[in-house]
Design a protein around this motif. Sequence first.
Motif, PDB file in Angstrom:
ATOM      1  N   GLN A 115     105.000 -13.883  67.300  1.00 39.67           N
ATOM      2  CA  GLN A 115     105.239 -12.785  67.433  1.00 39.67           C
ATOM      3  C   GLN A 115     106.346 -12.566  65.899  1.00 39.67           C
ATOM      4  OE1 GLN A 115     107.342 -13.396  71.513  1.00 39.67           O
ATOM      5  NE2 GLN A 115     109.650 -12.542  70.076  1.00 39.67           N
TER       6      GLN A 115
ATOM      7  N   MET B  73     110.990  -2.762  68.735  1.00 42.87           N
ATOM      8  CA  MET B  73     109.870  -2.506  68.130  1.00 42.87           C
ATOM      9  C   MET B  73     108.366  -2.824  69.361  1.00 42.87           C
ATOM     10  SD  MET B  73     109.351  -2.335  65.170  1.00 42.87           S
ATOM     11  CE  MET B  73     107.393  -2.492  64.561  1.00 42.87           C
ATOM     12  N   LEU B  74     109.160  -2.798  70.544  1.00 41.69           N
ATOM     13  CA  LEU B  74     107.797  -3.319  71.409  1.00 41.69           C
ATOM     14  C   LEU B  74     108.588  -2.137  72.928  1.00 41.69           C
ATOM     15  CD1 LEU B  74     107.430  -6.346  71.704  1.00 41.69           C
ATOM     16  CD2 LEU B  74     105.874  -5.451  70.379  1.00 41.69           C
TER      17      LEU B  74
ATOM     18  N   HIS C  34     104.665   2.207  70.532  1.00 40.77           N
ATOM     19  CA  HIS C  34     105.792   1.103  69.950  1.00 40.77           C
ATOM     20  C   HIS C  34     106.641   2.355  69.058  1.00 40.77           C
ATOM     21  CE1 HIS C  34     103.509  -3.157  68.666  1.00 40.77           C
ATOM     22  NE2 HIS C  34     102.673  -2.461  69.206  1.00 40.77           N
TER      23      HIS C  34
ATOM     24  N   VAL D 199     102.184  -4.154  62.901  1.00 44.03           N
ATOM     25  CA  VAL D 199     101.466  -3.286  63.805  1.00 44.03           C
ATOM     26  C   VAL D 199     100.307  -3.429  64.249  1.00 44.03           C
ATOM     27  CG1 VAL D 199     100.759  -1.132  65.534  1.00 44.03           C
ATOM     28  CG2 VAL D 199     103.670  -1.735  64.539  1.00 44.03           C
TER      29      VAL D 199
ATOM     30  N   LYS E 108     112.259  -2.796  59.292  1.00 45.49           N
ATOM     31  CA  LYS E 108     111.002  -1.939  60.083  1.00 45.49           C
ATOM     32  C   LYS E 108     109.891  -1.450  60.232  1.00 45.49           C
ATOM     33  CE  LYS E 108     113.411  -1.195  64.599  1.00 45.49           C
ATOM     34  NZ  LYS E 108     113.555   0.410  65.289  1.00 45.49           N
TER      35      LYS E 108
ATOM     36  N   ALA F  88     107.748  -4.701  59.203  1.00 49.34           N
ATOM     37  CA  ALA F  88     107.135  -4.576  61.005  1.00 49.34           C
ATOM     38  C   ALA F  88     106.464  -3.847  61.370  1.00 49.34           C
ATOM     39  CB  ALA F  88     108.271  -5.086  62.218  1.00 49.34           C
TER      40      ALA F  88
ATOM     41  N   TRP G  50     110.916  -8.241  66.386  1.00 49.74           N
ATOM     42  CA  TRP G  50     110.355  -7.595  67.464  1.00 49.74           C
ATOM     43  C   TRP G  50     111.173  -7.191  68.571  1.00 49.74           C
ATOM     44  CZ3 TRP G  50     104.539  -6.084  67.036  1.00 49.74           C
ATOM     45  CH2 TRP G  50     104.108  -5.720  66.020  1.00 49.74           C
TER      46      TRP G  50
ATOM     47  N   ASP H 100     101.089  -8.543  72.263  1.00 48.17           N
ATOM     48  CA  ASP H 100     102.158  -7.710  71.896  1.00 48.17           C
ATOM     49  C   ASP H 100     102.703  -7.109  73.195  1.00 48.17           C
ATOM     50  OD1 ASP H 100     100.517  -6.695  70.644  1.00 48.17           O
ATOM     51  OD2 ASP H 100     101.290  -5.605  69.337  1.00 48.17           O
TER      52      ASP H 100
END
Length: 276
Positions: free
Chosen positions: A21, A45-46, A225, A12, A5, A8, A25, A96
Amino acid sequence: MQKSKLAAAALVLLPLAAAAQPPGWNDPFPPHRVMDNLYYVGTSMLSSFLITTPEGHILVSANYESSVPIIKASVEELGFDFEDIKILISGHAHPDHIEGNALVKELTGAEVVVGRLDAPDVRAARTPDGEPLPIDRLVDDGDTVTLGGTTLTAHLMPGHTPGCLAWSLDLEEGGRTYYGFIECSLNGRFLRYVGNEAYPNIADDMRATYRKAREIPVEVFVSSHGVFYGLDEKYAKLTTRGEGDPNPFVDPDGYKAHVDEQERLFEEALARQLAE
Ligand SMILES: [Zn+2]
């Protein structure tokens, strides 16, 4: 936070060109009530938020097209009908957050609301099949979206994108009304400030937005996020919340710390670019 995470989180805010992508996520995240009629229906994540009303629902952010089935499943897991979504408030104009707008419109017929200054980027964006994204209503700073007794107010917070809109709404819990705030993004870590011909005043906009962000009396804090508002930690607290325990999403201090942190990262990035 898990390592994956964190990695990831570092991704962002990808520029429009790098729309690939990031892995993970779209992993499902447990849907949950944030407070009152505001629910989280996004992925790991989104963020995506559902605001329910007696006259249908408002969805904030459709995310990637491939996120939409996961959002739909989350809405249904909470006991609501996806087809009852009447209004889609578009996320800021990065793939995203907007790529799924067309699919949500197709599945629900929702009116799609887009920030006026983000509209050129939304018009330039495409679905994975190369189709344009719908725009039904353009909104400016201070405009409102109302459905079934709930009103959301737009706050223009330009910088991350030229038309980045945050949304505030009243939320009630325990006989009190809270200032709820769905933040856009204050993330300026990976943007181009020096020689950005597409957005020459980006650095000035970022600075003005951090100033504006500090003036907003945020109590219930969520963002585009989960990593921006500590979703994992707060959700864990929510699941063990006992009677009388505070709602973990009430976090005015966490909001202020987040603004400070994002501004620091922006100033560092700007200084680096000026020294190049
Ligand atoms: Zn973004």
